[in-house]
Motif scaffolding. Sequence first.
Motif, PDB file in Angstrom:
ATOM      1  N   LEU A 129       0.811  -1.214   0.000  1.00 15.57           N
ATOM      2  CA  LEU A 129       0.000   0.000   0.000  1.00 15.57           C
ATOM      3  C   LEU A 129       0.850   1.272   0.000  1.00 15.57           C
ATOM      4  O   LEU A 129       0.312   2.380  -0.065  1.00 15.57           O
ATOM      5  N   GLY A 130       2.160   1.111   0.048  1.00 19.04           N
ATOM      6  CA  GLY A 130       3.050   2.270   0.028  1.00 19.04           C
ATOM      7  C   GLY A 130       3.310   2.871   1.393  1.00 19.04           C
ATOM      8  O   GLY A 130       3.889   3.962   1.492  1.00 19.04           O
ATOM      9  N   PHE A 131       2.900   2.182   2.470  1.00 21.28           N
ATOM     10  CA  PHE A 131       3.213   2.660   3.814  1.00 21.28           C
ATOM     11  C   PHE A 131       4.695   2.411   4.092  1.00 21.28           C
ATOM     12  O   PHE A 131       5.308   1.501   3.522  1.00 21.28           O
ATOM     13  N   GLY A 132       5.245   3.170   5.007  1.00 23.57           N
ATOM     14  CA  GLY A 132       6.544   2.804   5.542  1.00 23.57           C
ATOM     15  C   GLY A 132       6.380   1.604   6.456  1.00 23.57           C
ATOM     16  O   GLY A 132       5.311   1.387   7.028  1.00 23.57           O
ATOM     17  N   ILE A 133       7.400   0.785   6.601  1.00 24.30           N
ATOM     18  CA  ILE A 133       7.343  -0.343   7.528  1.00 24.30           C
ATOM     19  C   ILE A 133       8.589  -0.327   8.407  1.00 24.30           C
ATOM     20  O   ILE A 133       9.664   0.089   7.977  1.00 24.30           O
ATOM     21  N   SER A 134       8.426  -0.776   9.636  1.00 25.75           N
ATOM     22  CA  SER A 134       9.524  -0.794  10.591  1.00 25.75           C
ATOM     23  C   SER A 134       9.361  -1.989  11.514  1.00 25.75           C
ATOM     24  O   SER A 134       8.281  -2.217  12.053  1.00 25.75           O
ATOM     25  N   GLU A 135      10.430  -2.757  11.676  1.00 22.23           N
ATOM     26  CA  GLU A 135      10.458  -3.868  12.622  1.00 22.23           C
ATOM     27  C   GLU A 135      11.478  -3.542  13.702  1.00 22.23           C
ATOM     28  O   GLU A 135      12.594  -4.051  13.700  1.00 22.23           O
ATOM     29  N   LYS A 136      11.097  -2.671  14.596  1.00 28.61           N
ATOM     30  CA  LYS A 136      11.948  -2.321  15.733  1.00 28.61           C
ATOM     31  C   LYS A 136      11.064  -2.124  16.950  1.00 28.61           C
ATOM     32  O   LYS A 136       9.862  -1.831  16.824  1.00 28.61           O
ATOM     33  N   PRO A 137      11.626  -2.281  18.146  1.00 22.45           N
ATOM     34  CA  PRO A 137      10.812  -2.161  19.364  1.00 22.45           C
ATOM     35  C   PRO A 137      10.201  -0.770  19.511  1.00 22.45           C
ATOM     36  O   PRO A 137      10.747   0.222  19.039  1.00 22.45           O
ATOM     37  N   PHE A 138       9.036  -0.723  20.171  1.00 21.64           N
ATOM     38  CA  PHE A 138       8.450   0.565  20.541  1.00 21.64           C
ATOM     39  C   PHE A 138       8.018   0.499  22.003  1.00 21.64           C
ATOM     40  O   PHE A 138       7.796  -0.586  22.563  1.00 21.64           O
ATOM     41  N   THR A 139       7.939   1.653  22.615  1.00 16.90           N
ATOM     42  CA  THR A 139       7.635   1.739  24.042  1.00 16.90           C
ATOM     43  C   THR A 139       6.141   1.921  24.286  1.00 16.90           C
ATOM     44  O   THR A 139       5.375   2.190  23.352  1.00 16.90           O
ATOM     45  N   ILE A 140       5.752   1.812  25.555  1.00 17.60           N
ATOM     46  CA  ILE A 140       4.358   2.081  25.928  1.00 17.60           C
ATOM     47  C   ILE A 140       3.987   3.501  25.529  1.00 17.60           C
ATOM     48  O   ILE A 140       2.914   3.746  24.973  1.00 17.60           O
ATOM     49  N   GLU A 141       4.881   4.445  25.799  1.00 19.05           N
ATOM     50  CA  GLU A 141       4.607   5.840  25.465  1.00 19.05           C
ATOM     51  C   GLU A 141       4.393   6.017  23.967  1.00 19.05           C
ATOM     52  O   GLU A 141       3.468   6.720  23.535  1.00 19.05           O
ATOM     53  N   GLU A 142       5.239   5.384  23.159  1.00 18.01           N
ATOM     54  CA  GLU A 142       5.085   5.483  21.707  1.00 18.01           C
ATOM     55  C   GLU A 142       3.794   4.816  21.245  1.00 18.01           C
ATOM     56  O   GLU A 142       3.136   5.309  20.323  1.00 18.01           O
ATOM     57  N   MET A 143       3.428   3.718  21.877  1.00 16.68           N
ATOM     58  CA  MET A 143       2.175   3.044  21.525  1.00 16.68           C
ATOM     59  C   MET A 143       0.975   3.938  21.831  1.00 16.68           C
ATOM     60  O   MET A 143       0.078   4.094  20.992  1.00 16.68           O
ATOM     61  N   LEU A 144       0.954   4.533  23.008  1.00 18.97           N
ATOM     62  CA  LEU A 144      -0.176   5.371  23.394  1.00 18.97           C
ATOM     63  C   LEU A 144      -0.316   6.597  22.506  1.00 18.97           C
ATOM     64  O   LEU A 144      -1.420   7.110  22.309  1.00 18.97           O
ATOM     65  N   ALA A 145       0.802   7.064  21.938  1.00 20.62           N
ATOM     66  CA  ALA A 145       0.781   8.257  21.083  1.00 20.62           C
ATOM     67  C   ALA A 145       0.555   7.929  19.609  1.00 20.62           C
ATOM     68  O   ALA A 145       0.440   8.839  18.781  1.00 20.62           O
ATOM     69  N   ALA A 146       0.488   6.630  19.268  1.00 24.87           N
ATOM     70  CA  ALA A 146       0.375   6.223  17.867  1.00 24.87           C
ATOM     71  C   ALA A 146      -0.958   6.666  17.259  1.00 24.87           C
ATOM     72  O   ALA A 146      -1.963   6.826  17.957  1.00 24.87           O
ATOM     73  N   ASP A 147      -0.959   6.850  15.939  1.00 30.27           N
ATOM     74  CA  ASP A 147      -2.189   7.213  15.240  1.00 30.27           C
ATOM     75  C   ASP A 147      -3.210   6.081  15.296  1.00 30.27           C
ATOM     76  O   ASP A 147      -4.413   6.325  15.454  1.00 30.27           O
ATOM     77  N   GLU A 148      -2.729   4.848  15.142  1.00 30.19           N
ATOM     78  CA  GLU A 148      -3.590   3.670  15.263  1.00 30.19           C
ATOM     79  C   GLU A 148      -2.798   2.557  15.946  1.00 30.19           C
ATOM     80  O   GLU A 148      -1.582   2.446  15.772  1.00 30.19           O
ATOM     81  N   ILE A 149      -3.504   1.742  16.718  1.00 33.78           N
ATOM     82  CA  ILE A 149      -2.917   0.571  17.363  1.00 33.78           C
ATOM     83  C   ILE A 149      -3.684  -0.641  16.865  1.00 33.78           C
ATOM     84  O   ILE A 149      -4.923  -0.644  16.864  1.00 33.78           O
ATOM     85  N   ILE A 150      -2.952  -1.663  16.420  1.00 33.33           N
ATOM     86  CA  ILE A 150      -3.577  -2.799  15.741  1.00 33.33           C
ATOM     87  C   ILE A 150      -3.191  -4.107  16.427  1.00 33.33           C
ATOM     88  O   ILE A 150      -2.002  -4.395  16.615  1.00 33.33           O
ATOM     89  N   VAL A 151      -4.191  -4.892  16.792  1.00 38.02           N
ATOM     90  CA  VAL A 151      -3.998  -6.234  17.335  1.00 38.02           C
ATOM     91  C   VAL A 151      -4.260  -7.229  16.214  1.00 38.02           C
ATOM     92  O   VAL A 151      -5.232  -7.098  15.469  1.00 38.02           O
ATOM     93  N   SER A 152      -3.386  -8.229  16.086  1.00 34.51           N
ATOM     94  CA  SER A 152      -3.537  -9.176  14.976  1.00 34.51           C
ATOM     95  C   SER A 152      -3.330 -10.606  15.438  1.00 34.51           C
ATOM     96  O   SER A 152      -2.458 -10.898  16.255  1.00 34.51           O
ATOM     97  N   SER A 153      -4.149 -11.494  14.901  1.00 40.38           N
ATOM     98  CA  SER A 153      -4.041 -12.927  15.136  1.00 40.38           C
ATOM     99  C   SER A 153      -4.751 -13.626  13.988  1.00 40.38           C
ATOM    100  O   SER A 153      -5.360 -12.970  13.138  1.00 40.38           O
ATOM    101  N   SER A 154      -4.722 -14.947  13.981  1.00 39.93           N
ATOM    102  CA  SER A 154      -5.379 -15.674  12.896  1.00 39.93           C
ATOM    103  C   SER A 154      -6.887 -15.464  12.900  1.00 39.93           C
ATOM    104  O   SER A 154      -7.532 -15.508  11.856  1.00 39.93           O
TER     105      SER A 154
END
Length: 282
Positions: A216-241
Amino acid sequence: MEDLAYYNGKITRLSEMMVPFNDRSHFFGDGVYDASVARNGIIFKLEDHIERFFNSMALIDIQPDFTKDELRELLQDLCQKLKTGDLFVYFQVSRGTAVRNHSYTQTIKPNLAIYMIPWTGDFSGGHRLKLMTVPDHRFEFCHIKTLNLLPNVLASQSATAQGLDEVVYHREQRVTECAHSNISILTNGVFQTAPLDHWILPGIARKYLLLASQSLGFGISEKPFTIEEMLAADEIIVSSSGALCAPVSEIDGRAVGGRDSERLQQLQTKIYQDFFKETDID
């Protein structure tokens, strides 16, 4: 037949299946598992799940007496025995049956167990989840889909008792994953998810969310993030099968997410289209 259980070649209804008392899964949780969902008798991303299953077995020194092809054929055949629509498909292997002893012989024969039950998935994408954070006190085998899930069970029960949907584990402020899901964030057009190390399970939905974000042309990143960064995120996504791309609205009673609904919708559409395309009957 509305549901189905399989154990080393025997097939019954789930309520009728009997397992040997000395199965090592009983005493030690000595085994691994995997799970997916099926639509129209087609198990979603089956190859990925089988590959992870065999990798988990190798990591704890279980030597299966069946091949990937044999397991694939068995799962597909069992799916055809049920005519109840969409299915939850679970399969596990224990090290085998033996008198209780922490050590084991290399010649022990593994026990393969499978069950399938009706499943109703919600891929509308409209429901936003409510989560709570908890310290991650699990052992360092999180990358293995092991049967040892007591910390996950206790954390999940705590969330359920509070009317919440999931928990978010963290280690010294670093977000790892949820009790039975991966967790990722969207920030400034970048899809970010934790790296594949021993703190998280290599989720199949996580893998395809990364691929979908890239397409989709989004940037992607596989690095750790903190609770603070999670709470400030534009969207938070939970994923499973069973919940491929579930957005979050609340964490620890604080409103979160909801600031990039356009990209979220694009991502949900992409990942759900993949599911329906793969499980459609030609």
